[in-house]
Design an enzyme around this catalytic site. Structure first.
Site, mmCIF file in Angstrom:
data_model
loop_
_atom_site.group_PDB
_atom_site.id
_atom_site.type_symbol
_atom_site.label_atom_id
_atom_site.label_comp_id
_atom_site.label_asym_id
_atom_site.label_seq_id
_atom_site.Cartn_x
_atom_site.Cartn_y
_atom_site.Cartn_z
ATOM 1 N N LYS A 261 -10.896 -33.245 24.656
ATOM 2 C CA LYS A 261 -11.176 -31.889 25.126
ATOM 3 C C LYS A 261 -11.993 -31.126 24.084
ATOM 4 C CE LYS A 261 -6.822 -31.329 27.716
ATOM 5 N NZ LYS A 261 -7.385 -31.068 29.053
ATOM 6 N N ARG A 335 -1.478 -37.592 36.056
ATOM 7 C CA ARG A 335 -1.190 -38.397 37.254
ATOM 8 C C ARG A 335 -0.697 -39.788 36.882
ATOM 9 N NH1 ARG A 335 -7.193 -37.273 39.084
ATOM 10 N NH2 ARG A 335 -6.625 -35.476 37.792
#
Length: 484
Positions: A261, A335
Site C-alpha cells: 500500500k 477474502r
C-alpha cells in the site's frame, strides 16, 4: 461510568440535565423554567437531537449547573444522541455526577433506556498511551442518575449495558496499535469471554496447516506474528439446534504485502481487523445479556507483511474447501482469510445462517462513504432481517447485487478462481469470491464494513475513531429473529 435510575431528582443534585423534544422548549415547567427558557433563546436551542444549552442557577451560596439536552422527535436514535451529547459535554468538565430529569416528560421505560444507552456508548475512550494528559482533559464524569416515572429499571438496563460493553470491546480492539494487538494478543483479549459462559477454541498454525487452510496461511506467511483462528461459542438456545455463525476478517495490520500500500495513511490499517472486532464484541453482548440462542463467532487472525517469505502475486494456493486460488494481488487478502474461516465454520458447526463481516474493499467506501455498510446475500429473508436490524440498531446497511454475470470477472485461466477482478465492481467481485465457499442450502450474507469501522469525525454515539459498528446490528439480528 455508573448509570442509576430513580423516581425523583435528589435535592442535593448540583448538575441537572433536562431532556427536551424539538419545538417544546416553551413547555418547560418547574422553578428554573424561566431561566432555562432564556438560556435556550440565547443559545438558539430548539431541542434538536444532540444539541445542548447550559446555564447556572443560584441556590443560596451554591450554584446549580443546568443543561438542556435536545432529544429531537423522541425516536430511539434521537434519545441515544441526546444521551451521548450529555456525556460528551460533561465527560471532562470537572463534574463527577449529573442528574437527568425526565419526570416532567412523557418518557416511558424505552425512552429512558435509549437515553442511557447513548450516554454509556459515548463514554468509551482510550487513554492508555497518553502519559501527559492534562488534568482538565481527564475524564471526571462517574455517575449519571436518571429520574423518570419508570423509577428503578436497573434490571432491564443490565441487558442494554451488556450490549454497550460489547461495543466498547470492539472499539478497544479496533483502536489498539498493531504492535499491541496482533493475532495472539487478540485471542488473549477475548479470554475473559469464558467468564460469561462462552466456549473458546483456538487453532494455531500447525492445526490450520493440517486442515488445509492454504489461503489464510498464505496471507500470514510474510509475518513473524503467527496466525490464529478463534471460535467463540455461546450456547444459549435449544440443545442441538444449529447455530447462527458470525465470521470476521481479522487482519490485525495490513501493509498490502508484496502489493504494498502507499505509505500515507497506512497506519490506519490497524483497523483492518474491524470485522473480527465486531464479531468478538457481538459475542460479548449476546453472552452478557444471556441471549436464548446458539451463536458462534469465528475470526481468522493474521498480519499481512512484505517479508522475504511473503506470498507473491502469481502464487496459487489451495483453500480448505479444496478450491484453488490464483493470487494476483496480495492486498486482496481479506477474502483469502475469510474463505478458509467460512469453510471451517461450516464443517465444524453445520450452521443454518452465516454472516461475515469485513473491512474488505476500498470500493465500498467509494460507493457508500461512511453512512452505510454494504450487504450482499444469497437469501432474501436473511437480507430483509439484516436490513431491519440495521435500521433498528443504527448500524445501517445497503444491499448490493450478486449475479453469475460477475463470476467471469474472477475466473482464473490456471486455477479455480483468482483473488481479484478488474477495477469495476470491486466490492461485488469480492462478494462473488466468498459466495463460492458457501455450502448449498446455507443462508449467507457478507457485510463489507470498510467505511464504517473507523470515522475521522464524531458520530451520533461515538467520538472520532473506532465506532464499534456491527455489534448492535448482530445483537439485534439475534434478538429479533433467533431467540426463543
Amino acid at each position: 461510568m455508573d448509570i442509576q435510575f430513580v423516581a425523583q431528582i435528589g435535592a442535593s443534585a448540583d448538575v441537572i440535565a433536562f431532556p427536551v423534544r424539538k419545538g417544546e422548549v416553551g413547555s418547560l415547567a418547574g422553578p428554573h423554567a424561566a431561566l432555562l427558557a432564556a438560556a435556550a433563546a440565547q443559545a438558539r436551542f430548539e431541542g434538536v437531537a444532540g444539541a445542548v444549552a447550559e446555564t447556572v442557577a443560584l441556590d443560596g451560596d451554591a450554584a446549580k449547573r443546568l443543561l438542556l439536552v435536545g432529544i429531537g422527535e423522541g425516536s430511539v436514535h434521537d434519545l441515544e444522541r441526546g444521551g451521548a451529547a450529555l456525556t460528551a459535554r460533561l465527560q471532562t468538565s470537572g463534574a463527577s455526577a449529573v442528574s437527568v430529569d425526565f419526570t416532567a416528560t412523557k418518557a416511558d421505560e424505552e425512552d429512558v433506556l435509549a437515553f442511557a444507552m447513548g450516554a454509556k456508548l459515548r463514554n468509551w475512550r482510550l487513554d492508555t498511551y497518553r502519559t501527559k494528559l492534562a488534568d482538565t482533559a481527564k475524564p471526571s464524569l462517574e455517575t449519571i442518575t436518571i429520574a423518570s416515572a419508570a423509577g428503578d429499571i436497573s434490571e432491564r438496563w443490565a441487558g442494554y449495558s451488556a450490549v454497550a460493553d460489547g461495543v466498547a470491546l470492539t472499539q478497544t480492539l479496533v483502536a489498539e496499535p498493531p504492535n499491541i494487538l496482533y493475532p495472539e494478543s487478540f485471542v488473549e483479549r477475548c479470554q475473559h469471554l469464558a467468564d460469561l459462559g462462552v466456549e473458546l477454541e483456538i487453532l494455531d498454525e500447525r492445526q490450520m496447516k493440517a486442515l488445509g487452510m492454504g489461503a489464510l496461511l498464505g496471507v500470514a506467511q510474510g509475518s513473524t506474528r503467527p496466525p490464529r483462528l478463534l471460535a467463540m461459542r455461546w450456547n444459549g438456545g435449544k440443545a442441538g439446534e444449529a447455530p447462527v455463525v458470525f465470521v470476521g476478517k481479522g487482519v490485525t495490520f495490513d501493509t498490502g504485502g508484496i502489493s504494498l500500500k502507499p505509505g500515507p495513511g497506512m497506519d490506519m490499517m490497524k483497523w483492518d481487523m474491524g470485522g473480527a472486532g465486531a464479531v468478538a464484541g457481538a459475542i460479548k453482548a449476546i453472552a452478557g445479556r444471556k441471549a436464548k440462542a446458539n451463536v458462534v463467532g469465528v475470526v481468522g487472525l493474521v498480519e499481512n507483511m512484505p517479508d522475504g517469505n511473503a506470498q507473491r502475486p502469481g502464487d496459487i494456493v489451495t483453500t480448505m474447501s479444496g478450491q484453488t486460488v490464483e493470487v494476483l494481488n496480495t492486498d486482496a487478502e481479506g477474502r483469502l482469510v475469510l474463505c478458509d474461516a467460512i469453510a471451517w465454520a461450516q464443517k465444524s458447526y453445520d450452521p443454518r445462517v452465516i454472516v461475515d463481516l469485513a473491512t474488505l474493499t476500498g470500493a465500498m467506501v467509494i460507493s457508500l462513504g461512511h453512512e452505510y455498510g454494504g450487504m450482499f446475500a444469497n437469501d432474501d429473508d436473511l437480507a430483509a432481517k439484516l436490513l431491519g436490524a440495521g435500521e433498528a440498531s443504527g448500524d445501517k446497511l445497503w444491499r448490493f447485487p450478486l449475479s453469475p454475470a460477475y463470476d467471469k470477472l474472477i475466473d482464473s485461466p490456471i486455477a479455480d478462481i483468482k483473488n481479484i477482478g478488474p477495477r469495476e465492481a470491486g466490492s461485488i467481485t469480492a462478494a462473488q469470491f466468498l459466495k463460492r465457499f458457501v455450502n448449498e442450502g446455507v443462508a449467507w450474507a457478507h457485510l463489507d464494513i470498510a467505511g464504517m469501522a473507523w470515522h475521522d469525525k464524531d458520530g451520533p454515539t461515538y467520538a472520532k475513531g473506532a465506532t464499534g459498528y456491527g455489534v448492535r446490528l448482530l445483537d439485534r439480528l439475534i434478538a429479533d429473529h433467533f431467540e426463543g
